[in-house]
Design an enzyme around this catalytic site. Structure first.
Site, PDB file in Angstrom:
ATOM      1  CB  CYS A  13      -0.965   0.002   1.189  1.00  0.00           C
ATOM      2  SG  CYS A  13      -0.177   0.272   2.783  1.00  0.00           S
ATOM      3  N   GLY A  14       2.167   1.130  -0.174  1.00  0.00           N
ATOM      4  CA  GLY A  14       3.011   2.298  -0.362  1.00  0.00           C
ATOM      5  C   GLY A  14       3.581   2.920   0.900  1.00  0.00           C
ATOM      6  CB  SER A  16       8.751   1.575   2.019  1.00  0.00           C
ATOM      7  OG  SER A  16       8.711   0.560   3.002  1.00  0.00           O
ATOM      8  CG  ASP A  86       9.641   1.458   6.257  1.00  0.00           C
ATOM      9  OD1 ASP A  86       8.410   1.454   6.486  1.00  0.00           O
ATOM     10  OD2 ASP A  86      10.131   1.050   5.188  1.00  0.00           O
ATOM     11  CD  GLU A  87       9.423  -2.941   6.423  1.00  0.00           C
ATOM     12  OE1 GLU A  87       8.392  -3.442   6.914  1.00  0.00           O
ATOM     13  OE2 GLU A  87       9.600  -2.825   5.207  1.00  0.00           O
ATOM     14  CD  GLN A  89       6.095  -4.477   9.852  1.00  0.00           C
ATOM     15  OE1 GLN A  89       5.906  -3.266   9.882  1.00  0.00           O
ATOM     16  NE2 GLN A  89       6.560  -5.093   8.774  1.00  0.00           N
ATOM     17  CB  VAL A 172      13.191 -13.002   5.479  1.00  0.00           C
ATOM     18  CG1 VAL A 172      13.584 -12.095   4.319  1.00  0.00           C
ATOM     19  CG2 VAL A 172      13.338 -12.261   6.802  1.00  0.00           C
TER      20      VAL A 172
END
Length: 218
Positions: A13-14, A16, A86-87, A89, A172
């Protein structure tokens, strides 16, 4: 007033892309910021988007202390007005608490980006704490699409194209995982996630299943 803002959505969903754009916009206005990420698709110490943008970033590990990171930079005379995380979570609840302290006591804005739930529809620890602490939670408006064309609301893990609901929370994968590879990720609407129907098992692969990397979180 500084804020802790959590930008969330499904994969693809954009998030990053927005993180990179916000970093650029704030720096263009003379603000000093630091980029952080964890388990980015481009490897360690990189923040990248699916549009092909990639920049150096500080890799978050289990031992990262955001309070110490900001204090150390300011002690060296470096300007830190905001953090791009970012990331998020994949951050621990304790690290999210540190981000809140950075906002409240150091007056730096924190813009965190991440997906909320894993392939089992369970909240990630970092996302759960951000939902509890953030001054604002923004759901990104760029809609990822399920193979059926409906809005994708869930992240699914697949093994040879077949959806699975058991296993380690973080595995990953890679973008554009070939069919022969074991683990891939796909965004689905709630209905098809509940039915465990992926693009491959539905026979609708031509509609672009958007096999994704959960660790990328974008």
């Amino acid at each position: 007033m500084a804020e802790l803002v959590f930008f969330c959505g499904t994969m693809d969903c954009g998030k990053s892309t927005l993180a990179l754009q916000m970093h650029h916009n704030h720096q263009a206005r003379g603000r000093g910021g630091v980029l952080f990420t964890r388990n980015d698709r481009a490897g360690e110490h990189r923040l990248s988007s699916r549009l092909g943008l990639s920049v150096p970033a500080h890799e978050v590990t289990d031992s990262t202390d955001f309070w110490d990171e900001v204090v150390a930079r300011r002690t060296e005379g470096r300007r830190v007005d905001f953090l791009i995380c970012d990331e998020a979570q994949f951050y621990s609840a304790e690290q999210v608490d540190q981000l809140g302290r950075v906002v409240d006591e150091l007056g730096a804005d924190v813009f965190a980006f991440g997906i909320t739930t894993d392939f089992r529809t369970r909240l990630f620890a970092g996302s759960a704490r951000l939902l509890e602490l953030a001054d604002r939670v923004e759901t990104l408006q760029v809609q990822a699409l399920c193979w059926c064309g409906a809005r994708a609301t869930h992240n699914a893990r697949t093994v040879h194209g077949v959806m699975v609901v058991e296993g380690a929370q973080v595995v990953v994968g890679d973008v554009d995982v070939p069919d022969e590879d074991a683990v891939g990720y796909e965004v689905l609407c709630r209905r098809h996630h509940r039915m465990r129907t992926t693009a491959r098992t539905s026979g609708a692969a031509a509609l672009s299943p958007q096999t994704l990397d959960l660790a990328a979180g974008d």
